[in-house]
Each structure stands twice: as structure tokens, then as C-alpha cells.
Motif scaffolding. Structure first.
Motif, PDB file in Angstrom:
ATOM      1  N   VAL A 151      35.170  16.362 -11.350  1.00 11.22           N
ATOM      2  CA  VAL A 151      34.281  16.186 -12.504  1.00 11.22           C
ATOM      3  C   VAL A 151      33.975  14.710 -12.715  1.00 11.22           C
ATOM      4  O   VAL A 151      32.819  14.314 -12.931  1.00 11.22           O
ATOM      5  CB  VAL A 151      34.908  16.812 -13.764  1.00 11.22           C
ATOM      6  CG1 VAL A 151      34.170  16.358 -15.024  1.00 11.22           C
ATOM      7  CG2 VAL A 151      34.876  18.335 -13.670  1.00 11.22           C
ATOM      8  N   LEU A 152      34.994  13.855 -12.656  1.00  9.99           N
ATOM      9  CA  LEU A 152      34.782  12.417 -12.826  1.00  9.99           C
ATOM     10  C   LEU A 152      33.867  11.872 -11.733  1.00  9.99           C
ATOM     11  O   LEU A 152      33.006  11.021 -11.998  1.00  9.99           O
ATOM     12  CB  LEU A 152      36.129  11.693 -12.802  1.00  9.99           C
ATOM     13  CG  LEU A 152      37.028  11.927 -14.017  1.00  9.99           C
ATOM     14  CD1 LEU A 152      38.448  11.462 -13.716  1.00  9.99           C
ATOM     15  CD2 LEU A 152      36.476  11.211 -15.241  1.00  9.99           C
ATOM     16  N   ALA A 156      34.474  16.393 -18.564  1.00  9.42           N
ATOM     17  CA  ALA A 156      35.479  15.331 -18.425  1.00  9.42           C
ATOM     18  C   ALA A 156      36.218  15.092 -19.736  1.00  9.42           C
ATOM     19  O   ALA A 156      37.420  14.793 -19.730  1.00  9.42           O
ATOM     20  CB  ALA A 156      34.818  14.042 -17.951  1.00  9.42           C
ATOM     21  N   PHE A 191      33.687   5.567 -13.662  1.00 12.86           N
ATOM     22  CA  PHE A 191      34.010   6.980 -13.434  1.00 12.86           C
ATOM     23  C   PHE A 191      34.599   7.182 -12.039  1.00 12.86           C
ATOM     24  O   PHE A 191      35.557   7.948 -11.861  1.00 12.86           O
ATOM     25  CB  PHE A 191      32.766   7.843 -13.621  1.00 12.86           C
ATOM     26  CG  PHE A 191      32.183   7.775 -15.007  1.00 12.86           C
ATOM     27  CD1 PHE A 191      32.935   8.117 -16.115  1.00 12.86           C
ATOM     28  CD2 PHE A 191      30.878   7.347 -15.203  1.00 12.86           C
ATOM     29  CE1 PHE A 191      32.409   8.054 -17.398  1.00 12.86           C
ATOM     30  CE2 PHE A 191      30.337   7.267 -16.476  1.00 12.86           C
ATOM     31  CZ  PHE A 191      31.100   7.621 -17.578  1.00 12.86           C
ATOM     32  N   ALA A 220      38.267   8.639 -10.807  1.00 10.69           N
ATOM     33  CA  ALA A 220      38.423   9.691  -9.797  1.00 10.69           C
ATOM     34  C   ALA A 220      39.406   9.245  -8.718  1.00 10.69           C
ATOM     35  O   ALA A 220      40.266  10.018  -8.279  1.00 10.69           O
ATOM     36  CB  ALA A 220      37.069  10.042  -9.185  1.00 10.69           C
ATOM     37  N   LYS A 222      30.005  15.044 -18.522  1.00  9.66           N
ATOM     38  CA  LYS A 222      30.711  14.267 -19.548  1.00  9.66           C
ATOM     39  C   LYS A 222      31.503  15.204 -20.467  1.00  9.66           C
ATOM     40  O   LYS A 222      32.665  14.935 -20.802  1.00  9.66           O
ATOM     41  CB  LYS A 222      29.706  13.462 -20.372  1.00  9.66           C
ATOM     42  CG  LYS A 222      30.337  12.599 -21.470  1.00  9.66           C
ATOM     43  CD  LYS A 222      31.188  11.499 -20.869  1.00  9.66           C
ATOM     44  CE  LYS A 222      31.543  10.426 -21.902  1.00  9.66           C
ATOM     45  NZ  LYS A 222      32.325  10.930 -23.022  1.00  9.66           N
ATOM     46  N   LEU A 271      30.334  12.981 -12.442  1.00  7.97           N
ATOM     47  CA  LEU A 271      29.862  12.216 -13.597  1.00  7.97           C
ATOM     48  C   LEU A 271      29.383  10.835 -13.134  1.00  7.97           C
ATOM     49  O   LEU A 271      28.332  10.345 -13.578  1.00  7.97           O
ATOM     50  CB  LEU A 271      30.990  12.091 -14.617  1.00  7.97           C
ATOM     51  CG  LEU A 271      30.698  11.348 -15.923  1.00  7.97           C
ATOM     52  CD1 LEU A 271      29.523  11.970 -16.657  1.00  7.97           C
ATOM     53  CD2 LEU A 271      31.942  11.362 -16.808  1.00  7.97           C
ATOM     54  N   PRO A 284      39.609  15.848 -17.516  1.00  8.54           N
ATOM     55  CA  PRO A 284      39.035  14.892 -16.558  1.00  8.54           C
ATOM     56  C   PRO A 284      39.591  15.048 -15.145  1.00  8.54           C
ATOM     57  O   PRO A 284      40.396  14.246 -14.679  1.00  8.54           O
ATOM     58  CB  PRO A 284      39.408  13.536 -17.158  1.00  8.54           C
ATOM     59  CG  PRO A 284      40.691  13.800 -17.888  1.00  8.54           C
ATOM     60  CD  PRO A 284      40.584  15.210 -18.422  1.00  8.54           C
ATOM     61  N   THR A 285      39.162  16.088 -14.433  1.00 17.29           N
ATOM     62  CA  THR A 285      39.596  16.292 -13.057  1.00 17.29           C
ATOM     63  C   THR A 285      38.864  15.323 -12.133  1.00 17.29           C
ATOM     64  O   THR A 285      37.785  14.827 -12.462  1.00 17.29           O
ATOM     65  CB  THR A 285      39.306  17.732 -12.605  1.00 17.29           C
ATOM     66  OG1 THR A 285      37.888  17.937 -12.620  1.00 17.29           O
ATOM     67  CG2 THR A 285      39.973  18.744 -13.525  1.00 17.29           C
TER      68      THR A 285
END
Length: 391
Positions: free
Chosen positions: A126-127, A118, A152, A156, A115, A130, A122-123
């Protein structure tokens, strides 16, 4: 991938991202750690480098990779925790710490880590992770607060719409949320991007069954079983959920976007136009295949299959390309999908040849016989039997 390759992928970066500059002795131990042939030797050299210079964060990231490969996730986490926030390796270290937390089933910690990443950048990877952390928190605790995992995964997919793992996770999370229409939609999108995704076909079949579409569900599950015997075992489970837990996919590396400009255009075409365009790409792929331009032919087939995921002739040709280039397992998967879509003697013979090259001679002979049952004059099947008899 060897341990050295994995460590090199993570550890080599441009010099301006190298962190605290190492002394010669530290750098020598670091390089020896990367090139070590055994994990124990790698750990010894990398630990020595860090004892000499604890601020050399590249070595910490490399040490994480060795421990993670050995499933020593507590030690992996401890290796990257000391990386400070002002280090050029800080974001990478936090990403790896999040992976360790997931592997240690510390899902609250993993969620908090991804989190924070992100919130700053927020790649897609990562999303996605998450979402995985949130989904697993929801499975292990009925009191999990906050944003649903699907939100999430949706972000992505929006960031990288052509990565099949992100799309699968969105469909699978929708299944977990009992949103069958969303699950069916996104799982169909998954197999558009990767027609050989057995998990996607199986979960799609379960979603279709849950909405009363028994015939379609049976077809999807049949294809999954053709791709792997594992799915037949899943169906034999008694008193269990129709779809296993834990199928969501974690991203271990930050990846480049997969989007290809032509696919954005393909999404806007109508159904009839898509069928005609798929045939156009297939015809181009055939010409390129005959000219032995396999890479270009594969690109054309990918376009065709994006438009028509179950186009049998496209899967057959893709299998032949895989086989010509020594990718026997990929070839077998492509031939199985082609047979599921349209059973022909030609495809049975092609699958038999893939089995022969995999040294599964009994299966190869069986496919040759099936080809001859469909077409007693099949030249490919007779040639395959001759090769088998000559062994």
C-alpha cells in the motif's frame, strides 16, 4: 499466468473471509466463472452470480481480475466499487480500486484510495502504491501538494527492506527529485538484491554520469545493454530526458515480507569481512551444486551476491543452476553479468550453451568462437561447436 490462475489467486480465501454466503446457484456460477477458459465466458458467469446475489463480494473481486486482464479498467473499477465498508473483502476491493485508478490515470483518486488504506494499515504494498500515485501526480501537475513520493517509498523499504522493487522505486524517485546521491545509493542497493535488474543498472549509470563519474556510469550502462537491447534504444533518443518516465513499479498483490534474518547480520560486516564471507558462501554453493542440491546452492549464492553483487564466479554458477533447471533466460542474464564482471572463455562457452538451448544458433556459435579466442584449448567451447555442427 492464465486468467483462471489470476482469478483463483485473488478469489480463493479461507471460508471465514468469504463475505455474504452464496446460494448454491450463485456459487455454481462463481466457480464456473473461475474455471472459464475465455474472458467472455468468465464475465458471463460472474455477472450472473452477481445478478442473483449482488452482495456476493468475492465474485466482484473475481470480476475485477477478468476486466483488468483485458485492460478494461473502467469496468474493473465499477465491479469493485459497490463492495461495502463492512465486507470482509472491503480492503481488498479498495486496493484493487486504487490499481484501476492508476491505470486510468486518475492519480488523485488513486492517491486518496491508497492513503486511506495506509492510514488504517500501512502495509509495504500500500505504501509503495501510494508513492507511485504521488510520483505520477507530481509528473502530471506542478501544483501537487503534500508528502513527497520518496517518503512513502522510504516507509515501504523500512517495512520490507529486501524487496528490490521498493528499493528501486526509492532510487528512481530520488533521481526524479534530482537527489543524485540518494539515487545512486538506493539503486546500488537494488542491484545488491537483484543483480539482473537492467532498469536499475541503467538509471544508476545515469546518476553516476550526472555526478561526473563517467567510467562507472559507462560500466553500469554497458551491463544494462548486455541484459537487454532496449537500453541501447533509450540512449539513442534525441532531446529527451536521459532516463524515461514511468519506470516506477506498482504492486498488484499484497506480498509477504522478503526479509531474511541472515541478511540483517550481513549488513553489519566490514568490507574485507564481506569479501571473505562472500567467498565462503560461494565455496559452499559449489559443493552443493556438485551434489545437485540446487535450491540450497542458490540460497548460498544469494548470500554471496548480496555481499558482492558483481562476483563473477557466483553469477557463473547461478547461471549453470538456472540452465540445469531449464530457466534459459535467467541463465543467460546471469552469464552476461558474469562476463561483464570478468570475461573468461568458460563463461562465453556457458552463455553459448544457453543460446543453443534457446535455439539462437548464430549467437551460440559466436560465443563459442569468443571462448576459443580467449582459450584455444577450451573444452566447453569445442563441445559446444560439436553440438552445433551436429544439428
Amino acid at each position: 499466468m492464465s486468467p483462471c490462475e489470476a482469478r483463483s489467486t485473488i478469489c480463493f480465501r479461507p471460508s471465514n473471509a468469504s463475505g455474504r454466503h452464496p446460494t448454491l446457484a450463485v456459487f455454481e456460477n462463481f466457480i464456473k466463472g473461475l474455471l472459464a477458459e475465455t474472458p467472455a465466458t468468465a464475465i458471463n458467469y460472474l455477472t450472473t452470480a452477481l445478478k442473483l446475489q449482488p452482495t456476493f463480494d468475492r465474485a466482484r473481486v473475481a470480476l475485477w481480475a477478468v476486466y483488468a486482464e483485458q485492460s478494461e479498467h473502467e469496468k474493473a473499477l465499477a465491479a469493485v466499487k459497490p463492495v461495502p465498508a463492512d465486507s470482509p473483502w472491503a480492503r481488498r476491493a479498495r486496493f484493487l480500486a486504487g490499481l484501476s485508478a492508476i491505470n486510468l490515470k486518475k492519480y488523485d483518486d488513486a492517491f486518496a484510495t491508497f492513503k486511506a488504506l495506509a492510514d488504517s494499515q500501512p502495509t509495504p504494498a500500500v505504501l509503495n502504491n501510494l508513492g507511485v500515485a504521488q510520483l505520477r501526480r507530481a509528473v502530471t501537475s506542478a501544483q501537487t501538494p503534500g508528502t513527497p513520493a520518496t517518503q512513502f517509498f522510504t516507509k515501504a523499504v523500512e517495512a520490507d527492506p529486501d524487496d528490490p522493487d521498493y528499493v528501486f522505486n526509492l532510487g528512481y524517485a530520488s533521481w526524479q527529485n534530482h537527489d543524485m546521491q540518494a539515487a545512486i545509493y538506493w539503486l546500488r542497493e537494488t542491484v545488491r538484491r537483484n543483480p539482473a535488474d537492467g532498469d536499475a543498472h541503467f538509471v544508476l549509470g545515469a546518476g553516476l554520469a550526472a555526478t561526473g563519474k563517467a567510467a562507472e556510469a559507462g560500466r553500469e550502462k554497458e551491463l544494462a545493454r548486455r541484459l537487454s537491447s532496449m537500453y541501447a534504444e533509450w540512449e539513442k533518443r534525441t532531446g529527451a530526458e536521459p532516463v524515461p518516465k514511468g519506470l516506477e513499479r506498482i504492486k498488484n498483490e499484497v506480498e509477504l515480507p522478503h526479509a531474511r534474518p541472515i541478511e540483517a547480520k550481513l549488513r553489519t560486516t566490514g568490507q574485507r569481512d564481506q569479501e571473505e564471507l562472500a567467498q565462503f558462501y560461494l565455496d559452499r554453493a559449489r559443493r552443493l551444486y556438485r551434489q545437485e542440491h540446487d535450491r540450497d546452492a542458490t540460497n548460498e549464492l544469494n548470500h554471496a551476491l548480496y555481499l558482492s553483487p558483481y562476483l563473477a564466479d557466483a553469477h557463473l554458477l547461478l547461471g549453470r543452476i538456472h540452465l540445469r533447471n531449464g530457466r534459459v533466460r535467467d541463465a543467460s542474464d546471469a552469464f552476461k553479468i558474469a562476463l561483464w564482471s570478468a570475461e573468461t572463455a568458460e563463461t562465453h562457452a556457458a552463455l553459448g550453451e544457453a543460446y543453443r538451448q534457446a535455439n539462437d544458433l548464430a549467437a551460440a556459435r559466436e560465443e563459442a568462437q569468443r571462448a576459443l579466442t580467449l582459450d584455444p584449448n577450451s573444452k566447453e567451447a569445442r563441445q559446444l561447436l560439436a553440438r552445433l555442427d551436429a544439428r
